[in-house]
Scaffold this motif. Structure first.
Motif, PDB file in Angstrom:
ATOM      1  N   THR A 191       0.827  -1.201   0.000  1.00  0.00           N
ATOM      2  CA  THR A 191       0.000   0.000   0.000  1.00  0.00           C
ATOM      3  C   THR A 191       0.860   1.248   0.000  1.00  0.00           C
ATOM      4  O   THR A 191       2.063   1.200   0.264  1.00  0.00           O
ATOM      5  CB  THR A 191      -0.928   0.043   1.235  1.00  0.00           C
ATOM      6  N   GLY A 192       0.215   2.365  -0.272  1.00  0.00           N
ATOM      7  CA  GLY A 192       0.851   3.668  -0.167  1.00  0.00           C
ATOM      8  C   GLY A 192       2.058   3.807  -1.063  1.00  0.00           C
ATOM      9  O   GLY A 192       2.107   3.292  -2.182  1.00  0.00           O
ATOM     10  N   ILE A 193       3.067   4.514  -0.589  1.00  0.00           N
ATOM     11  CA  ILE A 193       4.239   4.811  -1.391  1.00  0.00           C
ATOM     12  C   ILE A 193       4.995   3.540  -1.733  1.00  0.00           C
ATOM     13  O   ILE A 193       5.653   3.439  -2.772  1.00  0.00           O
ATOM     14  CB  ILE A 193       5.154   5.818  -0.659  1.00  0.00           C
ATOM     15  N   GLU A 194       4.887   2.523  -0.880  1.00  0.00           N
ATOM     16  CA  GLU A 194       5.549   1.248  -1.138  1.00  0.00           C
ATOM     17  C   GLU A 194       5.018   0.626  -2.423  1.00  0.00           C
ATOM     18  O   GLU A 194       5.782   0.103  -3.244  1.00  0.00           O
ATOM     19  CB  GLU A 194       5.327   0.294   0.040  1.00  0.00           C
ATOM     20  N   ALA A 195       3.703   0.704  -2.613  1.00  0.00           N
ATOM     21  CA  ALA A 195       3.095   0.153  -3.823  1.00  0.00           C
ATOM     22  C   ALA A 195       3.463   0.979  -5.046  1.00  0.00           C
ATOM     23  O   ALA A 195       3.693   0.454  -6.135  1.00  0.00           O
ATOM     24  CB  ALA A 195       1.579   0.090  -3.674  1.00  0.00           C
ATOM     25  N   ARG A 196       3.527   2.298  -4.880  1.00  0.00           N
ATOM     26  CA  ARG A 196       3.781   3.174  -6.022  1.00  0.00           C
ATOM     27  C   ARG A 196       5.212   3.080  -6.531  1.00  0.00           C
ATOM     28  O   ARG A 196       5.461   3.287  -7.720  1.00  0.00           O
ATOM     29  CB  ARG A 196       3.465   4.629  -5.651  1.00  0.00           C
ATOM     30  N   PRO A 251      -6.604  -1.261 -10.530  1.00  0.00           N
ATOM     31  CA  PRO A 251      -6.672  -0.105 -11.428  1.00  0.00           C
ATOM     32  C   PRO A 251      -5.373   0.690 -11.478  1.00  0.00           C
ATOM     33  O   PRO A 251      -5.002   1.209 -12.538  1.00  0.00           O
ATOM     34  CB  PRO A 251      -7.811   0.728 -10.833  1.00  0.00           C
ATOM     35  N   GLY A 252      -4.667   0.777 -10.359  1.00  0.00           N
ATOM     36  CA  GLY A 252      -3.425   1.528 -10.336  1.00  0.00           C
ATOM     37  C   GLY A 252      -2.354   0.908 -11.208  1.00  0.00           C
ATOM     38  O   GLY A 252      -1.651   1.610 -11.947  1.00  0.00           O
ATOM     39  N   LEU A 253      -2.211  -0.409 -11.142  1.00  0.00           N
ATOM     40  CA  LEU A 253      -1.218  -1.089 -11.971  1.00  0.00           C
ATOM     41  C   LEU A 253      -1.603  -1.000 -13.443  1.00  0.00           C
ATOM     42  O   LEU A 253      -0.741  -0.821 -14.312  1.00  0.00           O
ATOM     43  CB  LEU A 253      -1.095  -2.547 -11.539  1.00  0.00           C
ATOM     44  N   ALA A 254      -2.892  -1.109 -13.752  1.00  0.00           N
ATOM     45  CA  ALA A 254      -3.350  -0.957 -15.129  1.00  0.00           C
ATOM     46  C   ALA A 254      -3.064   0.451 -15.643  1.00  0.00           C
ATOM     47  O   ALA A 254      -2.684   0.642 -16.805  1.00  0.00           O
ATOM     48  CB  ALA A 254      -4.845  -1.261 -15.233  1.00  0.00           C
ATOM     49  N   ALA A 255      -3.234   1.453 -14.772  1.00  0.00           N
ATOM     50  CA  ALA A 255      -2.924   2.828 -15.149  1.00  0.00           C
ATOM     51  C   ALA A 255      -1.431   2.987 -15.429  1.00  0.00           C
ATOM     52  O   ALA A 255      -1.026   3.720 -16.338  1.00  0.00           O
ATOM     53  CB  ALA A 255      -3.362   3.794 -14.053  1.00  0.00           C
ATOM     54  N   GLY A 311      -0.754   1.972  -6.388  1.00  0.00           N
ATOM     55  CA  GLY A 311       0.213   1.296  -7.239  1.00  0.00           C
ATOM     56  C   GLY A 311       0.615   2.102  -8.450  1.00  0.00           C
ATOM     57  O   GLY A 311       1.536   1.724  -9.169  1.00  0.00           O
ATOM     58  N   PHE A 312      -0.072   3.223  -8.700  1.00  0.00           N
ATOM     59  CA  PHE A 312       0.228   4.062  -9.853  1.00  0.00           C
ATOM     60  C   PHE A 312       1.056   5.256  -9.418  1.00  0.00           C
ATOM     61  O   PHE A 312       0.692   5.977  -8.501  1.00  0.00           O
ATOM     62  CB  PHE A 312      -1.073   4.536 -10.495  1.00  0.00           C
ATOM     63  N   GLN A 334       4.573  12.301  -4.129  1.00  0.00           N
ATOM     64  CA  GLN A 334       3.552  12.680  -3.176  1.00  0.00           C
ATOM     65  C   GLN A 334       2.444  11.632  -3.187  1.00  0.00           C
ATOM     66  O   GLN A 334       2.133  11.050  -4.221  1.00  0.00           O
ATOM     67  CB  GLN A 334       2.965  14.050  -3.532  1.00  0.00           C
ATOM     68  N   GLU A 335       1.852  11.421  -2.019  1.00  0.00           N
ATOM     69  CA  GLU A 335       0.750  10.466  -1.934  1.00  0.00           C
ATOM     70  C   GLU A 335      -0.490  11.018  -2.620  1.00  0.00           C
ATOM     71  O   GLU A 335      -0.712  12.221  -2.688  1.00  0.00           O
ATOM     72  CB  GLU A 335       0.430  10.164  -0.463  1.00  0.00           C
ATOM     73  N   SER A 336      -1.316  10.125  -3.126  1.00  0.00           N
ATOM     74  CA  SER A 336      -2.620  10.499  -3.674  1.00  0.00           C
ATOM     75  C   SER A 336      -3.652   9.504  -3.157  1.00  0.00           C
ATOM     76  O   SER A 336      -3.307   8.431  -2.656  1.00  0.00           O
ATOM     77  CB  SER A 336      -2.599  10.490  -5.198  1.00  0.00           C
ATOM     78  N   VAL A 337      -4.916   9.866  -3.272  1.00  0.00           N
ATOM     79  CA  VAL A 337      -5.968   9.035  -2.681  1.00  0.00           C
ATOM     80  C   VAL A 337      -6.452   7.950  -3.632  1.00  0.00           C
ATOM     81  O   VAL A 337      -7.182   7.044  -3.221  1.00  0.00           O
ATOM     82  CB  VAL A 337      -7.171   9.905  -2.251  1.00  0.00           C
ATOM     83  N   ALA A 338      -6.093   8.035  -4.923  1.00  0.00           N
ATOM     84  CA  ALA A 338      -6.631   7.108  -5.915  1.00  0.00           C
ATOM     85  C   ALA A 338      -5.523   6.296  -6.573  1.00  0.00           C
ATOM     86  O   ALA A 338      -4.342   6.651  -6.523  1.00  0.00           O
ATOM     87  CB  ALA A 338      -7.416   7.874  -6.977  1.00  0.00           C
ATOM     88  N   LEU A 339      -5.927   5.183  -7.189  1.00  0.00           N
ATOM     89  CA  LEU A 339      -5.060   4.370  -8.041  1.00  0.00           C
ATOM     90  C   LEU A 339      -3.816   3.869  -7.311  1.00  0.00           C
ATOM     91  O   LEU A 339      -2.681   4.161  -7.676  1.00  0.00           O
ATOM     92  CB  LEU A 339      -4.661   5.147  -9.299  1.00  0.00           C
TER      93      LEU A 339
END
Length: 407
Positions: A32-37, A82-86, A206-207, A199-204
């Motif tokens: 989750t969070g920045i780790e996923a992104r 959805p985040g990974l697809a994005a 992993g993106f 920066q963190e965002s509330v959506a997607l």
């Protein structure tokens, strides 16, 4: 939808993607969070499978599999992440400018490497102060002999932290004429390129979409994509032919995830001794979401099919992005109503996150207002120039190579 699929190749690809989801994506979803992104593992794995370069012609080492194939991959992944697809579609979008207007040298240098998954591209257009107003771009490129000196910043760049090369649209002359912008390929590790902290965002989840700064970054003229003054064409053709369908594919996956969540909730949740789904009011609400899903599938796959056939389909591509994103938001809002208090807590339901993800599909590649404006121009015969889908018509899709069959 099945009418637009070539059974042997497309269904094999769909099966391969679903197997990848089970083996690789689902085990990593707890991130989750920045780790996923900032975890590049999955996008690199997908790139090595050739999914970023699906539309690259065989002449440049690609499979020439077409836009329906690209839609299948992005759509399937978006159902679970959805985040990974994005992230995937942002990289696919990054090669569009090279395909449409890149020189032969640039294509032969970079496209085979993209197909093999050795490097990841992205497109870098938006400025923090200009948003989607492309002629408001302030980042500049100044020519000095056989080089260009780039200065300024770009914001909200999809796949910013994994990109090895950027297709950057920059201001090369003053004013707001049709020739004030030019596009360039800029390597991410070139001197003068700096990726800002995320920066963190509330959506997607992993993106990654971050910011890049250029400070006296020197690039050779050979890295120019298209002619001087053709930057808007690079950006617009990429957005229409790739970005809108790509984002429609992500929104379609979100829509299907909403339907799955609502069906699960209404079949397991009881009221007055029977499942919610058996109460007529709730059943009708679920039916409305199903209608959104069915029509969205048809819009997306029709647009991709026409694009693969080399047909004029700018209108269908814009409609797909606009309508599917709006349907996703409408379905998520209805799902919130069906879930009631359960829908207010992410730990109880996936719907709150899906609602945010659906809203995130509306602004990129043209806000809903821009889509309506362009569609209105199409209807009134006021659209300027040759349609992008005709100008850069794809050769008819030749189908998949064996390497895209199920492992």
């Amino acid at each position: 939808m099945d009418g637009y699929l070539t059974r042997r190749s497309h269904e094999q690809l769909r099966a391969q993607v679903r197997s990848f989801i089970v083996q690789e994506i689902r085990p990593r979803l707890p991130l989750t969070g920045i780790e996923a992104r900032l975890d590049p593992t999955l996008i690199r794995l997908m790139a090595r499978k050739g999914w970023v370069g699906l539309t690259v012609p065989k002449a440049y080492g690609g499979p020439g599999a077409g836009h329906v194939a690209k839609l299948i991959v992005t759509h399937e992944i978006a159902r679970v992440s959805p985040g990974l697809a994005a992230e995937l579609q942002a990289c696919q979008l990054g090669l569009a400018g090279l395909l449409n207007l890149g020189s032969e040298q640039l294509k032969r240098t970079w496209l085979p490497r993209i197909v093999r998954g050795e490097i990841l591209p992205t497109i870098t257009v938006t400025g923090r102060d200009s948003g989607s107003h492309i002629k408001g771009i302030t980042a500049t490129a100044r020519q000095e002999g056989d080089e260009w000196v780039v200065n300024g910043g770009k914001a909200w760049i999809g796949a910013s932290h994994v990109a090895d090369i950027h297709c950057v649209v920059l201001r090369t002359s003053e004013g707001t004429g049709d020739d004030c912008l030019t596009a360039f390929l800029v390597e991410a590790d070139r001197e003068g390129v700096r990726l800002l902290p995320h920066q963190e965002s509330v959506a997607l989840e992993g993106f990654s979409f971050g910011e890049v700064q250029f400070a006296d970054c020197r690039i050779p003229d050979g890295n120019r994509i298209g002619g001087v003054g053709e930057g808007e064409a690079v950006a617009s053709s990429s957005s229409v032919l790739y970005g809108r369908l790509n984002l429609g594919a992500v929104a379609l996956g979100i829509l299907e995830a909403i339907l799955d969540a609502v069906v699960e909730h209404t079949t397991k949740r009881y009221l007055y001794g029977k499942p919610l789904i058996k109460h007529p009011v709730v059943n009708a609400q679920v039916g409305e979401i199903q209608a959104h899903v069915t029509s969205a599938r048809m819009l997306a796959y029709l647009a991709a099919h026409l694009l693969d056939r080399g047909e004029d389909c700018d209108t269908e591509l814009m409609t797909a992005k606009y309508e599917i994103a709006e349907k996703a938001v409408a379905a998520a809002t209805l799902a919130m109503e069906i879930g009631g208090a359960y829908s207010l807590f992410p730990g109880e339901s996936p719907i709150p996150q899906l609602l945010l993800d659906a809203h995130a599909m509306r602004p990129p590649a043209g806000t809903p207002g821009i889509q309506r404006l362009r569609l209105g121009q199409q209807a009134a015969g006021l659209a300027k120039g040759v349609p992008w889908s005709r100008r850069f018509a794809s050769p008819r899709s030749s189908g998949m190579l064996a390497r895209f069959s199920v492992d």
